[in-house]
Enzyme design. Structure first.
Site, PDB file in Angstrom:
ATOM      1  N   LEU A  85       0.743  -1.109   0.116  1.00 24.10           N
ATOM      2  CA  LEU A  85      -0.065   0.026   0.098  1.00 24.10           C
ATOM      3  C   LEU A  85       0.884   1.140   0.046  1.00 24.10           C
ATOM      4  O   LEU A  85       1.505   1.510   1.025  1.00 24.10           O
ATOM      5  CB  LEU A  85      -0.859   0.095   1.130  1.00 24.10           C
ATOM      6  CG  LEU A  85      -2.091  -0.993   1.403  1.00 24.10           C
ATOM      7  CD1 LEU A  85      -1.554  -2.421   1.744  1.00 24.10           C
ATOM      8  CD2 LEU A  85      -2.878  -0.462   2.269  1.00 24.10           C
ATOM      9  N   GLY A 172       2.081   4.733   4.163  1.00 29.34           N
ATOM     10  CA  GLY A 172       2.537   3.511   3.333  1.00 29.34           C
ATOM     11  C   GLY A 172       2.908   2.258   4.146  1.00 29.34           C
ATOM     12  O   GLY A 172       3.372   2.208   5.404  1.00 29.34           O
ATOM     13  N   SER A 173       2.355   1.173   3.718  1.00 31.00           N
ATOM     14  CA  SER A 173       2.398   0.041   4.563  1.00 31.00           C
ATOM     15  C   SER A 173       2.286  -1.320   3.573  1.00 31.00           C
ATOM     16  O   SER A 173       2.295  -1.348   2.389  1.00 31.00           O
ATOM     17  CB  SER A 173       1.345  -0.045   5.317  1.00 31.00           C
ATOM     18  OG  SER A 173       0.055   0.337   5.033  1.00 31.00           O
ATOM     19  N   ARG A 174       2.085  -2.640   4.330  1.00 32.22           N
ATOM     20  CA  ARG A 174       1.833  -3.706   3.491  1.00 32.22           C
ATOM     21  C   ARG A 174       0.838  -4.588   4.221  1.00 32.22           C
ATOM     22  O   ARG A 174       0.545  -4.564   5.637  1.00 32.22           O
ATOM     23  CB  ARG A 174       2.907  -4.714   3.474  1.00 32.22           C
ATOM     24  CG  ARG A 174       3.253  -5.947   2.906  1.00 32.22           C
ATOM     25  CD  ARG A 174       4.579  -6.844   3.000  1.00 32.22           C
ATOM     26  NE  ARG A 174       5.596  -6.125   2.246  1.00 32.22           N
ATOM     27  CZ  ARG A 174       5.804  -6.424   0.832  1.00 32.22           C
ATOM     28  NH1 ARG A 174       5.013  -7.483   0.433  1.00 32.22           N
ATOM     29  NH2 ARG A 174       6.770  -6.041   0.371  1.00 32.22           N
TER      30      ARG A 174
END
Length: 209
Positions: A85, A172-174
């Site tokens: 993301l 921002g991430s996953r």
């Protein structure tokens, strides 16, 4: 829109007003107004049409599919789909299947760039397992380089519907999703997916045995 958008956005608009009033120069308000607009946009929470066919596993987040892998876990073979993301994606997370939350486990960690595969194991994360309709799916909310807060609104034992909003990762991430080995994959690496709407996989028996 997520509540945080109003908190950040309205606060920055108030700062812009105070700066313009205190200095008598509207130019001082440009930066906080732009930041307010960014936060109002970032924390958007669009409505999604949730697929209703049995046995479907939908994406828990918006983003780019960066990896699909087969794994051997203590619980047996699994398939993993990793979704990155970026700061431009919707960061509201949704339940991949309907069922009961059998496990919710928060794990402290680092803040590596979410594009780094090591972030899946080393970063701060929240690990959630949902069991229902004859299958079990685990998904991880993983913090990234800029993300500093993982939000999850439910507790172990709660019941969710497929596509239901369950939390948020700021910036921002996953998101990693662990699927049954027999799930038929619908997603592919390089595909952009939408939380609650895009189908990642389906069960060959419709999710029931």
């Amino acid at each position: 829109m997520v509540r945080d958008g109003y908190i950040y956005g309205l606060s920055l608009l108030a700062v812009a007003f105070v700066l313009a009033w205190a200095t008598g120069n509207w130019a001082w308000s440009i930066a906080p107004v732009l930041l307010a607009a960014f936060f109002l946009w970032f924390f958007r929470d669009p409505e999604r049409e949730i697929p209703t066919a049995p046995g479907l596993i939908v994406s828990p987040g918006d983003g780019l599919v960066t990896e699909i892998a087969s794994l051997n876990t203590p619980e047996g073979p699994r398939q993993r789909i990793s979704i990155f993301l970026s700061v431009f994606d919707v960061h509201v997370n949704r339940a991949p299947i309907g069922g009961v939350l059998t496990s919710v486990r928060y794990q402290k960690g680092q803040y590596l760039n979410a594009m780094n595969p090591d972030s899946a194991d080393r970063n701060e994360q929240n690990i959630v397992t949902v069991k229902g309709d004859g299958l079990e799916v685990t998904f991880k909310q993983i913090a990234g380089l800029l993300a500093r807060r993982i939000v999850f609104n439910l507790r172990e034992g709660d019941t969710v519907e497929r596509g239901q909003r369950v939390g948020l990762i700021k910036f921002g991430s996953r998101v990693n999703v662990l699927l049954p080995a027999e799930a038929v994959l619908c997603a592919r690496v390089g595909q952009r997916v939408k939380g609650g709407y895009s189908v990642l996989a389906s069960m060959p028996y419709g999710g029931r045995r």
